[in-house]
Design a protein around this motif. Sequence first.
Motif, PDB file in Angstrom:
ATOM      1  N   UNK A  83     -35.784  58.096  15.614  1.00 32.35           N
ATOM      2  CA  UNK A  83     -36.757  57.477  14.700  1.00 32.35           C
ATOM      3  C   UNK A  83     -36.549  57.899  13.245  1.00 32.35           C
ATOM      4  N   UNK A  84     -35.778  58.949  13.011  1.00 35.16           N
ATOM      5  CA  UNK A  84     -35.456  59.319  11.643  1.00 35.16           C
ATOM      6  C   UNK A  84     -34.662  58.223  10.958  1.00 35.16           C
ATOM      7  N   UNK A  85     -33.875  57.473  11.724  1.00 38.41           N
ATOM      8  CA  UNK A  85     -33.065  56.383  11.182  1.00 38.41           C
ATOM      9  C   UNK A  85     -33.698  55.020  11.435  1.00 38.41           C
ATOM     10  N   UNK A  86     -34.307  54.858  12.602  1.00 38.43           N
ATOM     11  CA  UNK A  86     -34.844  53.563  13.010  1.00 38.43           C
ATOM     12  C   UNK A  86     -36.279  53.337  12.575  1.00 38.43           C
ATOM     13  N   UNK A  87     -37.026  54.416  12.326  1.00 36.95           N
ATOM     14  CA  UNK A  87     -38.463  54.285  12.225  1.00 36.95           C
ATOM     15  C   UNK A  87     -39.043  54.118  13.620  1.00 36.95           C
ATOM     16  N   UNK A  88     -40.344  53.828  13.666  1.00 32.17           N
ATOM     17  CA  UNK A  88     -41.047  53.735  14.943  1.00 32.17           C
ATOM     18  C   UNK A  88     -41.264  52.268  15.297  1.00 32.17           C
ATOM     19  N   UNK A  89     -40.512  51.779  16.274  1.00 27.67           N
ATOM     20  CA  UNK A  89     -40.612  50.383  16.692  1.00 27.67           C
ATOM     21  C   UNK A  89     -41.777  50.130  17.639  1.00 27.67           C
ATOM     22  N   UNK A  90     -42.666  51.075  17.737  1.00 22.59           N
ATOM     23  CA  UNK A  90     -43.909  50.946  18.507  1.00 22.59           C
ATOM     24  C   UNK A  90     -43.619  50.463  19.929  1.00 22.59           C
ATOM     25  N   UNK A  91     -44.021  49.261  20.312  1.00 18.96           N
ATOM     26  CA  UNK A  91     -43.812  48.816  21.689  1.00 18.96           C
ATOM     27  C   UNK A  91     -42.368  48.665  22.086  1.00 18.96           C
ATOM     28  N   UNK A  92     -41.467  48.544  21.114  1.00 16.57           N
ATOM     29  CA  UNK A  92     -40.035  48.438  21.412  1.00 16.57           C
ATOM     30  C   UNK A  92     -39.325  49.780  21.339  1.00 16.57           C
ATOM     31  N   UNK A  93     -40.014  50.829  20.882  1.00 15.64           N
ATOM     32  CA  UNK A  93     -39.369  52.129  20.657  1.00 15.64           C
ATOM     33  C   UNK A  93     -38.738  52.695  21.912  1.00 15.64           C
ATOM     34  N   UNK A  94     -39.471  52.673  23.022  1.00 15.03           N
ATOM     35  CA  UNK A  94     -38.943  53.244  24.256  1.00 15.03           C
ATOM     36  C   UNK A  94     -37.737  52.500  24.775  1.00 15.03           C
ATOM     37  N   UNK A  95     -37.684  51.185  24.517  1.00 22.94           N
ATOM     38  CA  UNK A  95     -36.546  50.390  24.978  1.00 22.94           C
ATOM     39  C   UNK A  95     -35.306  50.665  24.151  1.00 22.94           C
TER      40      UNK A  95
END
Length: 415
Positions: A331-343
């Motif tokens: 997440x340091x690079x992607x940010x937090x994709x919330x519902x897609x984060x775990x995928x």
Amino acid sequence: MHRTEVVVTGLGAITPLGADVASTWDALLAGESGIRGGVLRGHEDAGLPGIVAGTMATDPAGALPPVRARRLDRSQQAALVAAAEAWADAGTPEVDPDRLASAVGTGIGGVGTLLREDDVLESAGTRRVSPRTVPMLMPNAAAALISIEYGARAGAYTPVSACSSGAEAIALGARLIRAGEADVVIAGGTEAAITPITVAGFAQAQALSRHTAEPASASRPFAADRSGFVLSEGAAVVVLESAEHAGARGARVHAVLAGAGVAADAHHITAPAADGSGQISAMRKALAQAGLRPEQISHVNAHATGTPVGDVAEARAIREVFGRATVTAPKAALGHLFGAAGAIEALVAVLSVEHGVIPPTRNLATAGVGPDIDLDVVAERRDVPQEAVLTNSFGFGGQNVSLVITDTTRTTTPG
């Protein structure tokens, strides 16, 4: 006791780092950032002038026929783009429709559509509201659209469990295969919720990063000066198959989904349990299902959003299960994709195992790892064989999911 082995044969993604899996992975390994500023222009009067976020690297609508794109919410567009890449990567398998399922999680669903059509209602009246509003805003639409697109009649499932939604969908997909209800599952998560109301809500909860002057350094999981997360959008999809089905058609296998653990804190709607019991339980369940001991995990792909409380709670839980483990925080690079984060992070774990590399964690150079984080946080990529990786996803409501990904040479034994 015989257990059906679940393998990953297809990968697809559209993220702040790239339009597909290859560009996302390359950018992650290179230590690039997908976080940008000025994403909510025109809302300065609402008190949102300095917002940074991880918008998708390309507009998903551009990968779809124009008429179709207009009939879909942005989150649905992203899910279809990622699913198409994953299905092609899996070799477009021929599957009995009654043995094919979809499972796509989301935290919010079509919130962009909801807000836009509400504005239309208030400014122009009922007759100007789109007749497609409901199918564009309903959370289950992404899973349903993928089911329709690929003829998946074994079920279309939609876990809605905040930040753990995507990982829970993948865990559910594996469960369907192991239960004998499906041979193939198209599973993942999608989210496109960078809107004034969601950003304002997180800001009022003091959950967002305050390091907005330089967008690329705003997301700082595990850093001593972390101050909150950065909201992002995108989708990631994997194709799961029983090993028997994949073998029969000669499919290329990226990795094995060896174990999944799901647990609830039953504690608080936003704060993790102080003793880490739910997170610890999810990790131990995943290890047990995979038949692995903690010391056999090469590294942990941490949920680590960059919040002061959340990161230290996860660090303590990881310490309890693994000791001073090696961890990375995408997440340091992607940010937090919330519902897609775990995928997307499950997909990253698959690639880590497949290519033998631990991606770096950005934004640790200035302040270093926090003194309250007693873990080996990877700041520069490490090229070393990864036989087994555990990835965590923890969501509001105390919903915890851990997945164990292993290489294709290992035969698992359930614990």
